[in-house]
Design a protein around this motif. Structure first.
Motif, mmCIF file in Angstrom:
data_model
loop_
_atom_site.group_PDB
_atom_site.id
_atom_site.type_symbol
_atom_site.label_atom_id
_atom_site.label_comp_id
_atom_site.label_asym_id
_atom_site.label_seq_id
_atom_site.Cartn_x
_atom_site.Cartn_y
_atom_site.Cartn_z
ATOM 1 N N ARG A 1 26.705 34.221 44.424
ATOM 2 C CA ARG A 1 27.061 33.390 43.602
ATOM 3 C C ARG A 1 28.563 33.586 43.362
ATOM 4 O O ARG A 1 28.871 34.610 42.401
ATOM 5 C CB ARG A 1 26.177 33.462 42.311
ATOM 6 N N PRO A 2 29.595 32.704 43.767
ATOM 7 C CA PRO A 2 31.091 33.127 43.690
ATOM 8 C C PRO A 2 31.220 32.794 42.083
ATOM 9 O O PRO A 2 31.065 31.758 41.542
ATOM 10 C CB PRO A 2 31.755 32.152 44.354
ATOM 11 N N ASN A 3 31.579 34.058 41.283
ATOM 12 C CA ASN A 3 31.973 33.876 39.915
ATOM 13 C C ASN A 3 33.273 33.168 39.678
ATOM 14 O O ASN A 3 33.227 32.457 38.604
ATOM 15 C CB ASN A 3 31.829 35.134 39.143
ATOM 16 N N PHE B 1 48.064 31.235 55.974
ATOM 17 C CA PHE B 1 47.949 30.445 54.726
ATOM 18 C C PHE B 1 46.905 31.502 53.625
ATOM 19 O O PHE B 1 46.157 32.054 54.136
ATOM 20 C CB PHE B 1 47.077 29.404 54.966
ATOM 21 N N LYS B 2 47.267 31.479 52.620
ATOM 22 C CA LYS B 2 46.557 32.047 51.374
ATOM 23 C C LYS B 2 46.416 31.374 50.127
ATOM 24 O O LYS B 2 47.129 30.620 49.646
ATOM 25 C CB LYS B 2 47.108 33.525 51.172
ATOM 26 N N SER B 3 45.282 30.967 49.908
ATOM 27 C CA SER B 3 44.679 30.002 48.779
ATOM 28 C C SER B 3 45.093 30.658 47.483
ATOM 29 O O SER B 3 45.415 29.847 46.394
ATOM 30 C CB SER B 3 43.099 29.576 48.749
ATOM 31 N N ARG B 4 45.043 31.957 47.173
ATOM 32 C CA ARG B 4 45.336 32.487 45.868
ATOM 33 C C ARG B 4 46.921 32.452 45.647
ATOM 34 O O ARG B 4 47.147 32.361 44.253
ATOM 35 C CB ARG B 4 44.841 33.898 45.761
ATOM 36 N N PHE C 1 39.680 33.327 60.214
ATOM 37 C CA PHE C 1 39.612 32.690 58.749
ATOM 38 C C PHE C 1 38.814 33.861 58.235
ATOM 39 O O PHE C 1 37.822 34.500 58.521
ATOM 40 C CB PHE C 1 38.736 31.366 58.844
ATOM 41 N N ARG C 2 39.393 34.076 56.628
ATOM 42 C CA ARG C 2 38.796 35.146 55.869
ATOM 43 C C ARG C 2 38.431 34.712 54.564
ATOM 44 O O ARG C 2 39.202 33.826 53.950
ATOM 45 C CB ARG C 2 39.607 36.552 55.623
ATOM 46 N N ALA C 3 36.968 34.741 54.165
ATOM 47 C CA ALA C 3 36.245 34.069 53.019
ATOM 48 C C ALA C 3 36.426 35.096 51.825
ATOM 49 O O ALA C 3 35.908 36.364 52.036
ATOM 50 C CB ALA C 3 35.065 33.625 53.243
ATOM 51 N N ASP C 4 36.969 34.770 50.730
ATOM 52 C CA ASP C 4 37.026 35.837 49.546
ATOM 53 C C ASP C 4 36.105 34.902 48.451
ATOM 54 O O ASP C 4 36.731 34.114 47.849
ATOM 55 C CB ASP C 4 38.355 35.706 49.051
ATOM 56 N N LEU C 5 34.857 35.545 47.894
ATOM 57 C CA LEU C 5 33.827 35.056 47.152
ATOM 58 C C LEU C 5 33.887 35.783 45.872
ATOM 59 O O LEU C 5 33.289 35.535 44.779
ATOM 60 C CB LEU C 5 32.638 35.018 47.680
ATOM 61 N N GLY D 1 34.878 39.848 44.152
ATOM 62 C CA GLY D 1 34.171 41.035 44.203
ATOM 63 C C GLY D 1 34.008 41.664 45.697
ATOM 64 O O GLY D 1 35.144 41.870 46.321
ATOM 65 N N ALA D 2 33.282 42.251 45.871
ATOM 66 C CA ALA D 2 32.793 42.885 47.338
ATOM 67 C C ALA D 2 32.594 41.815 48.389
ATOM 68 O O ALA D 2 32.268 42.092 49.709
ATOM 69 C CB ALA D 2 31.832 44.057 47.315
ATOM 70 N N ASN D 3 32.359 40.538 47.967
ATOM 71 C CA ASN D 3 31.919 39.355 48.891
ATOM 72 C C ASN D 3 33.242 39.042 49.469
ATOM 73 O O ASN D 3 33.516 37.846 49.326
ATOM 74 C CB ASN D 3 31.120 38.535 48.176
ATOM 75 N N ILE D 4 33.727 39.639 50.360
ATOM 76 C CA ILE D 4 34.902 39.312 50.976
ATOM 77 C C ILE D 4 34.643 39.534 52.645
ATOM 78 O O ILE D 4 34.166 40.646 52.832
ATOM 79 C CB ILE D 4 36.286 40.107 50.809
ATOM 80 N N TYR D 5 34.757 38.553 53.506
ATOM 81 C CA TYR D 5 34.426 38.815 54.754
ATOM 82 C C TYR D 5 35.282 38.063 55.649
ATOM 83 O O TYR D 5 35.642 36.696 55.594
ATOM 84 C CB TYR D 5 32.784 38.288 54.915
ATOM 85 N N THR D 6 35.821 38.663 56.741
ATOM 86 C CA THR D 6 36.576 38.037 57.878
ATOM 87 C C THR D 6 35.768 37.590 59.120
ATOM 88 O O THR D 6 35.316 38.687 59.685
ATOM 89 C CB THR D 6 37.574 39.021 58.359
ATOM 90 N N TYR D 7 35.838 36.720 59.365
ATOM 91 C CA TYR D 7 34.961 36.180 60.496
ATOM 92 C C TYR D 7 35.428 36.452 61.888
ATOM 93 O O TYR D 7 36.713 36.375 61.876
ATOM 94 C CB TYR D 7 34.566 34.598 60.530
ATOM 95 N N PRO D 8 34.575 37.021 62.739
ATOM 96 C CA PRO D 8 35.394 37.579 64.013
ATOM 97 C C PRO D 8 35.330 36.163 64.827
ATOM 98 O O PRO D 8 36.548 36.415 65.863
ATOM 99 C CB PRO D 8 34.092 38.142 64.846
ATOM 100 N N ASP D 9 35.107 35.122 64.787
ATOM 101 C CA ASP D 9 35.360 34.024 65.625
ATOM 102 C C ASP D 9 36.702 33.639 65.453
ATOM 103 O O ASP D 9 37.365 33.589 64.311
ATOM 104 C CB ASP D 9 34.179 32.877 65.470
#
Length: 631
Positions: A50-52, A74-77, A117-121, A123-131
């Protein structure tokens, strides 16, 4: 946005309970330089998260690991991005809707590569997709050219341009198609994995003449200055369509000649020079030259150039003529034939151009002149006159040659008209002459004595002589024999002539007896008259000298008397020849030429006469005499 519209149906199938970290984006995408590109992107994350603080996203270029500090696209933050992407990128998707679609404007070739692409949800829920997506930035359109273009076969050429920029739609146009036979154009749009490619297909049937022709594809964006072009040169494969060689030519024997061959084909043909079934030279090229050194007549003939390139085969021939003087003619061998035989003399030779053949006999033209390599001289029922040397002369503009043969004609003996008997001083001389081949044998026969004469005995001389095919026999009868009514001696002599082909016997006639007797009588009378004149002249001179000196008894001695005496014999045909030691003479020619013997004399002068004791005297009868001595 057409890309987002495609993504929405996919989102409806997302099942939160089964979702894991996952991303969907095109594997490959392309764009033209200075244009834009949209990279479609949809990501997933586990449903239990759950992205807080909201959902943020980052696009990296080159590699997915932040610890390696890849360029940030590109960086959304924040707005912190790599310099090469400042002001160029924009996120088109809504991250809360799990849409990460990215827009890149004004791209260049340096932007080609992999995008992660790297998703930042939070906390520790950060993940870079290998595709990743592989972006290709093009500075010219692509043209799809078949691996092989073959003449007279339908050809399709397709020009491609990417259509992944929402605000700009390209257009495609083919260039330099005016000389193509019935060209057809087929525009199309191909969509694959949410990427679009615009194409235009050119269809026509190429000919060999189109090999190397330049064609171009132009891609442009209306209402902009963006224009992209690409050119290709057609490589049309075709079978040999022409084989060029030298024109047929003529060369002299011993010279050199070069034969050229050019083949129009694609790819280059295997060119081979053939002489009959023999391959003389080959090479894979557009042209091949064959050089022949020291050309001989054996090199004359048809030369063929063959071109083969796998698509077809073609050949062209030429004729090489070798000019040379006639070779030594081939003729029959020398032969011996019998009179009356019919002969065919063959003469053959080789020469270029064809020589003329001429038959000569003993240097004189016989037969006809033949303009061919074979001449036949036919001699019908040959006669003895056909005996001799025959020469075949071959001539053309480059020289001459000849060969000879001898023909010997054998025939029965023939008596010559010179055969006869004539009266000579010693008796009767008989001559028998005959011609024949082999040389005739001559015999004399005396019927009255039943004697065959072929050797010398005590009563006659026998002589034979051979000159070529002519034989001469002669006998001399010492006794003139009995006289007939007209006073001529009786002669009965037969001449027999013979060889392997015949025998003949004839009676020899006595000729020119009267003329010979007249010459003897005239010669005798002339001689007596000269002697009498000399005696009278001597007596007259002596008598005058005695009167002048007053001493009738004084003798006169002649000192250095000059005696002029001339005797001329006319013997035009050398009728006599001495034989033996007994002083006999024989005739070697005709007695018909015997001329009357003439005696010419000159006067006598006694110069400086004086008397000398014992040099003169008086006969008992009272006559004076003078002694004459000739020194």
């Amino acid at each position: 946005m057409w890309c987002l519209e495609l993504l929405l149906p996919l989102l409806l199938f997302i099942n939160d309970a089964s979702c894991q970290w996952n991303v969907w984006l095109p594997r490959d995408i392309s764009a033209m330089t200075n244009s834009c590109v949209v990279i479609p992107c949809t990501f997933m994350y586990p449903s239990g998260i759950r992205p807080n603080r909201g959902i943020h996203g980052i696009w990296y270029f080159g590699q997915p690991y932040p610890q390696l500090f890849p360029p940030v696209v590109f960086k959304s933050r924040t707005d912190v991005v790599h310099e090469s992407y400042k002001g160029r990128t924009k996120l088109l998707g809504d991250l809360h809707q799990r849409n990460c679609t990215l827009l890149i404007n004004n791209i260049g070739t340096e932007h080609s590569g992999r995008y992660y692409f790297r998703a930042d949800l939070g906390g520790a829920n950060i993940y870079t997709y290998p595709d990743f997506t592989e972006l290709k930035v093009l500075d010219q359109p692509n043209i799809d050219v078949p691996e092989e273009i073959v003449s007279d076969e339908s050809l399709e050429l397709t020009c491609y341009a990417p259509d992944n920029c929402p605000d700009m739609t390209p257009e495609i146009k083919w260039m330099y198609t005016d000389y193509l036979p019935d060209p057809e154009f087929s525009p199309d749009l191909v969509e694959d994995s949410n990427t679009a490619v615009l194409s235009n297909t050119l269809t026509f049937t190429p000919r060999p003449m189109h090999n190397g022709q330049l064609l171009g594809c132009r891609v442009y964006y209306p209402n902009t200055t963006l224009v992209y072009e690409r050119y290709i040169s057609l490589d049309v494969k075709y079978a040999p369509r022409s084989v060029w060689v030298n024109a047929s030519s003529e060369v002299m024997e011993g010279s050199s000649v070069t034969l050229h061959c050019e083949v129009d084909s694609n790819p280059p043909a295997r060119i081979a020079w053939m002489f009959g079934d023999q391959e003389l030279l080959w090479d894979t090229a557009s042209n091949v030259s064959l050089t022949l050194d020291d050309v001989t007549p054996a090199n004359e003939g048809i030369y063929t150039c063959v071109g083969d390139n796998g698509y077809g085969i073609m050949n062209t021939s030429l004729y090489l003529a070798v000019k040379y003087p006639p070779h030594e003619p081939v003729v029959n061998g020398s032969i011996t034939v019998v009179e009356g035989t019919t002969l065919a003399l063959h003469c053959s030779t080789q020469g270029s151009p064809a020589p003329t053949l001429t038959w000569l006999k003993d240097g004189q033209l016989v037969g006809t002149i033949t303009a061919d390599e074979l001449s036949v001289l036919t001699i019908v029922e040959i006669t003895p006159q056909g005996d001799g040397q025959y020469r075949c002369l071959a001539e053309n503009e480059h020289g001459r040659a000849s060969s000879s043969l001898n023909i010997t004609v054998e025939y029965a003996p023939v008596l010559l008209e010179e055969s006869k008997c004539t009266v000579v001083r010693e008796g009767v001389q008989c001559v028998c002459m005959a011609t024949g081949n082999p040389e005739p044998t001559i015999e004399f026969y005396l019927p009255d004595l039943n004697i065959t004469i072929n050797e010398t005995d005590g009563r006659y001389n026998f002589y034979t002589h051979t000159d070529g095919h002519t034989s001469t026999g002669m006998i001399k009868l010492r006794e003139k024999g009995e006289r007939v009514d007209n006073g001529s001696p009786a002669v009965n002599v037969h001449c027999s002539i013979s060889n392997a082909y015949g025998r003949e016997s004839i009676l020899l006639e006595l000729q020119q007896e009267k003329k010979y007797m007249m010459a003897v009588i005239v010669g005798t009378i002339g001689g007596v008259a000269v002697i009498a004149f000399i005696i009278a002249a001597v007596r007259y001179v002596g008598h005058n000298n005695k009167k002048e000196n007053g001493n009738p008894r004084q003798d006169v001695v002649l000192e250095n008397p000059a005696l002029y005496y001339s005797a001329v014999k006319k013997d035009k045909q050398n009728l006599r020849k001495k034989v033996g030691e007994d002083g006999d003479f024989q005739s070697v020619g005709s007695m018909a030429g015997l001329e009357r013997q003439e005696l010419n004399y000159a006067s006598l002068e006694f110069i400086g006469a004086r008397s000398r004791e014992g040099a003169s005297g008086r006969r008992d009868d009272g006559s004076n005499y003078t002694e004459i001595k000739a020194k």
